[in-house]
Design an enzyme around this catalytic site. Structure first.
Site, PDB file in Angstrom:
ATOM      1  N   TRP A 147      39.680  33.789  57.063  1.00  0.00           N
ATOM      2  CA  TRP A 147      38.528  34.695  57.092  1.00  0.00           C
ATOM      3  C   TRP A 147      37.399  34.047  57.869  1.00  0.00           C
ATOM      4  CZ3 TRP A 147      39.792  39.348  55.983  1.00  0.00           C
ATOM      5  CH2 TRP A 147      38.814  40.343  55.887  1.00  0.00           C
ATOM      6  N   ASP A 203      28.472  36.547  61.153  1.00  0.00           N
ATOM      7  CA  ASP A 203      27.514  37.636  60.963  1.00  0.00           C
ATOM      8  C   ASP A 203      28.000  38.601  59.897  1.00  0.00           C
ATOM      9  OD1 ASP A 203      29.663  38.528  62.554  1.00  0.00           O
ATOM     10  OD2 ASP A 203      28.434  40.067  63.485  1.00  0.00           O
ATOM     11  N   GLU A 206      31.264  40.055  60.341  1.00  0.00           N
ATOM     12  CA  GLU A 206      32.352  39.076  60.194  1.00  0.00           C
ATOM     13  C   GLU A 206      33.120  38.864  61.500  1.00  0.00           C
ATOM     14  OE1 GLU A 206      33.370  39.405  55.552  1.00  0.00           O
ATOM     15  OE2 GLU A 206      34.366  40.945  56.742  1.00  0.00           O
TER      16      GLU A 206
END
Length: 450
Positions: A147, A203, A206
């Site tokens: 992620w 941000d 993502e």
């Protein structure tokens, strides 16, 4: 109150057709009537995504706020720290206005966040890096997949949300020693923010790891709110730390103003993007100040997206994230309007109206003259009553787009097609409901003012 929300979900909805048809608007439904009904409808949908009693959030941790019940294409069935904080801030505003039945949800959310802070995760742990972790599983365990990490707006927003509720508690007789667990959580997030704000992070979309306008704006607010909070609880050293962090963040924020484009950029130094980004609108809404440069930024965004989106015919002003967007809600192809961005554009204008009602119109400059002339009549950019009326209509047109493209029961996904308006992406996005409610209540706050 919950019965009222459920009633509105089952019936009594003002249809978009009756709202938007010019021949029917005055007879069947006005924008005022639609927004009044949406208060209950959107709140009901939003509460359905909060554990452990929401319709879409059964058998998950109490206080867990899912981003969406969608578990496939895309899978948003997680709790994001950012989305949860923004949702609870919307709920806090309704609680402060008298809906005391919401307090158990607030308390459960705060307890869940305290637990999550202590969960070791790929970003680190409570003592080193872990507070920047963006999302967790709905059972409160760490999400260990790949992620965009860290996301440093998250702890700042969580601290802002906690402080809002704890200030209410203190003002109503609660003593500091009664909420030490929550105080520890707030100070941890504030300390993390003070010590990491200069570092690159992902941000809110993502996608980009850098220093971002939105992240800095909410970090600045966290430091402002945190300074007063630390003084209130008798923590002078922390208050001093947060206080001296505000000015350098503010100076950094100033670097995102691009006088050549006449806009605030969401990020800098990207050859593949103009920097024009809806995140700057969101930053303005979640900060303590009103930056007058946000209005020409909004206008530039709206004009660009009206040109780029075929769905924007006539009065429609559907707004997406940024012109170069390629995320279609599931994969990469071409970007679409988002309910979050469209509602937030309306809220920006309502906020501006409230600001100028109080402060008066600003001095006109080369940067804002185009905005105010758009709403002036007979070439007079100083007639506030006329400009105000036309700005209000402009803001309402964003909400009319929301009304047209939400489902008949008021449900909203993340996006809707730039071509035909059909909903796309994660269904029942919690943030879509939160942003609509924020816009509606901001609109209501300026009723009757001149």
């Amino acid at each position: 109150m919950r019965t009222y929300w459920l009633f509105l979900l089952l019936g009594g909805v003002v249809s978009a057709e009756s709202l938007l048809s010019p021949n029917k608007r005055s007879k069947e439904a006005s924008m005022d009537e639609w927004t009044d009904q949406q208060k209950g409808i959107a709140m009901g949908h939003m509460l359905n995504n909060i554990g452990d009693s929401g319709m879409h959030a059964k058998d998950i941790n109490p206080g867990c706020i899912i981003a969406s019940p969608s578990t496939d294409s895309p899978d948003y069935y997680y709790q994001w720290v950012r989305d949860s904080a923004l949702t609870i801030m919307t709920i806090l505003d309704r609680f402060f206005e008298g809906d005391k039945g919401l307090e158990p949800i607030i308390v459960k959310y705060m307890d869940e966040m305290v637990r999550l802070q202590k969960v070791p995760n790929p970003s680190g742990d409570f003592y080193a890096g872990g507070l920047g972790e963006p999302k967790f599983n709905v059972d409160g365990t760490s999400y260990d997949g790949d992620w965009g990490r860290p996301q440093n707006d998250s702890p700042a927003l969580r601290a802002i949300a906690f402080i809002k509720y704890m200030n209410y508690l203190f003002e109503n007789g609660k003593e500091v020693h009664e909420v030490t667990v929550w105080i520890e959580a707030v100070l941890a997030d504030l300390d993390y923010t003070a010590n990491h704000w200069t570092e690159a992070s992902f941000d809110l979309w993502e996608e980009i790891k850098d220093v971002h306008y939105f992240t800095l704006a909410v970090q600045k607010r966290a430091m402002q709110d945190g300074t007063a909070f630390a003084k209130r609880i008798g923590a002078p050293d922390q208050a001093a730390l947060y206080q001296r962090t505000i000015e350098p963040i503010d100076l950094k924020l100033g670097e995102f103003w691009d006088p050549g484009m006449g806009v605030i950029k969401g990020y800098k130094g990207r050859v593949d993007r103009s920097g024009l980004d809806c995140s700057t609108l969101l930053a303005s809404l979640y900060s303590n100040e009103f930056d007058m440069h946000i209005l020409p930024t909004l206008l530039k965004l709206q004009e660009t997206m009206t040109r780029d989106y075929p769905v924007n015919q006539g009065w429609k002003q559907a707004m997406g994230r940024y012109p170069e967007d390629v995320y279609d809600g599931v994969s990469k192809s071409i970007g679409n309007p988002w309910f979050i961005c469209t509602s937030s554009a309306a809220e920006i204008i309502y906020k501006a109206i409230a600001y100028y009602d109080n402060k008066g119109l600003p001095e006109l400059t080369e940067y804002n003259i185009h905005f105010f002339m758009k709403f002036a009549e007979f070439g007079d950019p100083y007639n506030w009553s006329v400009i105000r009326k036309n700005m209000h209509t402009y803001a309402d047109n964003f909400l009319k787009a929301v009304a047209e493209f939400q489902h008949p029961n008021g449900s909203m996904s993340e996006q809707f097609s730039r071509d035909d308006g059909h909903q796309k992406g994660a269904r029942d996005l919690t943030w879509s409901y939160s942003s609509l409610l924020n816009a509606i209540y901001r609109r209501e706050a300026i009723k009757g003012s001149v």
